[in-house]
Design an enzyme around this catalytic site. Sequence first.
Site, PDB file in Angstrom:
ATOM      1  CG  HIS A 287      -5.699  -1.603   4.104  1.00  0.00           C
ATOM      2  ND1 HIS A 287      -6.286  -2.599   3.365  1.00  0.00           N
ATOM      3  CD2 HIS A 287      -5.121  -0.761   3.207  1.00  0.00           C
ATOM      4  CE1 HIS A 287      -6.077  -2.382   2.080  1.00  0.00           C
ATOM      5  NE2 HIS A 287      -5.382  -1.271   1.957  1.00  0.00           N
TER       6      HIS A 287
ATOM      7  CB  SER B 216      -0.906   0.024   1.244  1.00  0.00           C
ATOM      8  OG  SER B 216      -1.803  -1.062   1.235  1.00  0.00           O
TER       9      SER B 216
END
Length: 450
Positions: A376, A303
């Site tokens: 997340h 990410s």
Amino acid sequence: MANAFFSDLLTTISERGRTLLRRAGASDTRQDAGGMIALCDALLSGAGEASGTAMAREVLDLYQDLDTAERRAFFEALVRDFGPNREKLAQAVEKWRSRPSDEDASSLHFASEPRRQELIRRLNRAPGGTGDLVNMRADLLGMMNGHTDLAALDRDVVHLLSSWFNRGFLVLRRIDWSTPANILEKIIRYEAVHEISDWDDLRRRIDPVDRRCYAFFHPAMVDEPLIFVEVALTETIPGAIAPLLAVDRPLVASERARTAVFYSISNTQRGLGGISFGSFLIKQVVEELRRELPKLDTFVTLSPVPGFMQWLQQDKDLPLSDEDREVLKHLDEPKWFENAETTTQLRSVLEPLAAHYFLKARTPKGRLIDSVARFHLGNGARLERINWLGDLSPKGLRESAGIMVNYLYRLDDIEKNHEAYYNQGEIAASSAVKKLLKGEGRRLLDMRLS
């Protein structure tokens, strides 16, 4: 097939309703915000289902023809003239005060609802109405831009869209080279993390044996992916994006793959910004992958950290020594990442800062600064690893000094991590990340003692 049948049925009802409106002479509406407001009043007056559906469609069609100033005038009228009925609300409040009861509380609730909420519900009945309302909210967000005069309208739209777009309504579908071209084109257009340059680039991301792509759809917007997730199947956890996107990369056979890497997750509809689809979306993708590939045992992201450099430049209370601040000046040098000595110095400062950014830094409202981290960690992941120079693209260097992170999705821990994050504000993090933070503390202690 069911969606197509229902859509055709709504269209038929709408067209018949338009015919009724034309016969009644009710469709001669001014092509401006004032004409739309008059039509909205008529829509709320209790017209029949067919004429009401047609009227809703006409309102949405008229909106498309308005310029920016007229659209703003329309939104302002909804705020000013389509609030709750104040007389009925005052009566309900007085009744509640004099004799509180469940029935009176219910009456108070319904009396306090703005008329514009019912208007939005009726507009949603038009064929294609849901998508048009999502696009309308995108315009609304653009006009707000820090101003509060339209905030009441936005709250009402968000309230309804949040009900219509919760996770129970979303459908997960795999995207591959056989997916209709109009949807594939939107995957290219909406990719927000790592740009897809052309159709060949798209095919490299969805067609090979070691690539997967999934998208969430809503039944009312069957050709519009709301969120899509790009997945790479690998043997180990990657720490950099370039090898995953390389044109000439070696393929990983399915029987060798043990890790699924979510390397790009894109929200496609600006009008749904700030509206939660619920937690555990990634868990749903994990479960889909496990059904197809039972040997997969590790599920991680690779990410970006989009808010890191902005925080670094604006926060005046960073845990930094004067020597550290001097080191950070190297970030202004072109091609600093190509100098081994410079990168070593910067790494010793930036990695602990990144750990502080995730584990300690917060917004004035107490939220995590990074939007990707909020997504997340809210979905139950663990902050697993900070990857130095994971993204050397101009965007990666500009936003995060090249830093990327892995979030780990361990199925047995997802619910526990999610609950700890939302209820206690706890960040699930690996010992490796926590040690970076401890290293920061030791460096600060040395600085104070010197």
